[in-house]
Design a protein around this motif. Structure first.
Motif, PDB file in Angstrom:
ATOM      1  N   ARG A 148      -4.007 -10.745   4.062  1.00 43.23           N
ATOM      2  CA  ARG A 148      -2.838 -10.174   3.371  1.00 43.23           C
ATOM      3  C   ARG A 148      -3.162  -9.886   1.917  1.00 43.23           C
ATOM      4  O   ARG A 148      -2.804  -8.830   1.392  1.00 43.23           O
ATOM      5  N   ARG A 149      -3.836 -10.824   1.252  1.00 41.14           N
ATOM      6  CA  ARG A 149      -4.225 -10.598  -0.147  1.00 41.14           C
ATOM      7  C   ARG A 149      -5.172  -9.410  -0.260  1.00 41.14           C
ATOM      8  O   ARG A 149      -5.081  -8.615  -1.201  1.00 41.14           O
ATOM      9  N   ALA A 150      -6.068  -9.279   0.682  1.00 36.42           N
ATOM     10  CA  ALA A 150      -7.028  -8.165   0.653  1.00 36.42           C
ATOM     11  C   ALA A 150      -6.331  -6.819   0.794  1.00 36.42           C
ATOM     12  O   ALA A 150      -6.764  -5.832   0.201  1.00 36.42           O
ATOM     13  N   LEU A 151      -5.254  -6.781   1.562  1.00 38.59           N
ATOM     14  CA  LEU A 151      -4.501  -5.539   1.688  1.00 38.59           C
ATOM     15  C   LEU A 151      -3.871  -5.170   0.346  1.00 38.59           C
ATOM     16  O   LEU A 151      -3.707  -4.006   0.026  1.00 38.59           O
ATOM     17  N   GLY A 152      -3.554  -6.193  -0.436  1.00 39.34           N
ATOM     18  CA  GLY A 152      -3.028  -5.941  -1.778  1.00 39.34           C
ATOM     19  C   GLY A 152      -1.546  -5.755  -1.772  1.00 39.34           C
ATOM     20  O   GLY A 152      -1.036  -4.760  -1.331  1.00 39.34           O
ATOM     21  N   ARG A 153      -0.852  -6.741  -2.176  1.00 40.85           N
ATOM     22  CA  ARG A 153       0.601  -6.674  -2.135  1.00 40.85           C
ATOM     23  C   ARG A 153       1.127  -6.293  -3.436  1.00 40.85           C
ATOM     24  O   ARG A 153       1.297  -6.176  -4.394  1.00 40.85           O
TER      25      ARG A 153
END
Length: 153
Positions: A148-153
């Protein structure tokens, strides 16, 4: 309250991504609970939360959709856009995948003031694999958090 259920194909794909078998019940959530810190009523409804955010939203509007998108980024060939979102084509792919492989069940609750606590109790007891809050820590949940962090929120 609502719960998301996966078909066998989705269970296989998601299980492969998180490295553990995934049951049919994958996520539990709620819409409309009174905010405990402020006491303010939420304007969210089941229709807005499920329809506009989870099914047709984007990764910024829904933690459920963020999780699904982050796990399917390679499988569906998703493309990131600015601000932790996916591009329009990728969002359409996620929506189509959700429609093809997931089903939602609804359990109406009239007590907005107690809804958040009820959700916490249900999630703690059922331990759905895509819920992160109120669940036991696991390597699969740590992987989901990283994705989820890698997707960038």
């Amino acid at each position: 309250m609502y719960s998301w259920w996966a078909d066998d194909d989705a269970r296989a794909v998601l299980g492969n991504e998180v490295g553990v078998p995934v049951p049919h019940l994958i996520y539990v959530g709620q819409a409309g609970a009174t905010k405990h810190r402020s006491g303010a009523s939420s304007s969210a409804t089941l229709a807005s939360r499920i329809g506009r955010q989870h099914i047709r939203g984007n990764a910024r509007s829904s933690t459920f959709r963020l999780t699904i998108s982050s796990l399917l980024i390679q499988t569906l060939g998703l493309t990131r856009a600015a601000g932790g979102k996916l591009d329009a084509v990728s969002n359409a792919r996620v929506s189509a995948w959700i429609a093809a492989h997931l089903r939602v069940a609804i359990a109406p609750v009239d007590d907005r003031d107690g809804l958040a606590e009820l959700e916490k109790e249900v999630v703690t007891y059922l331990d759905p694999p895509l819920n992160l809050a109120h669940c036991r820590p696991s390597e699969a949940r740590a992987l989901i958090s990283r994705r989820r962090r890698a997707l960038g929120r």
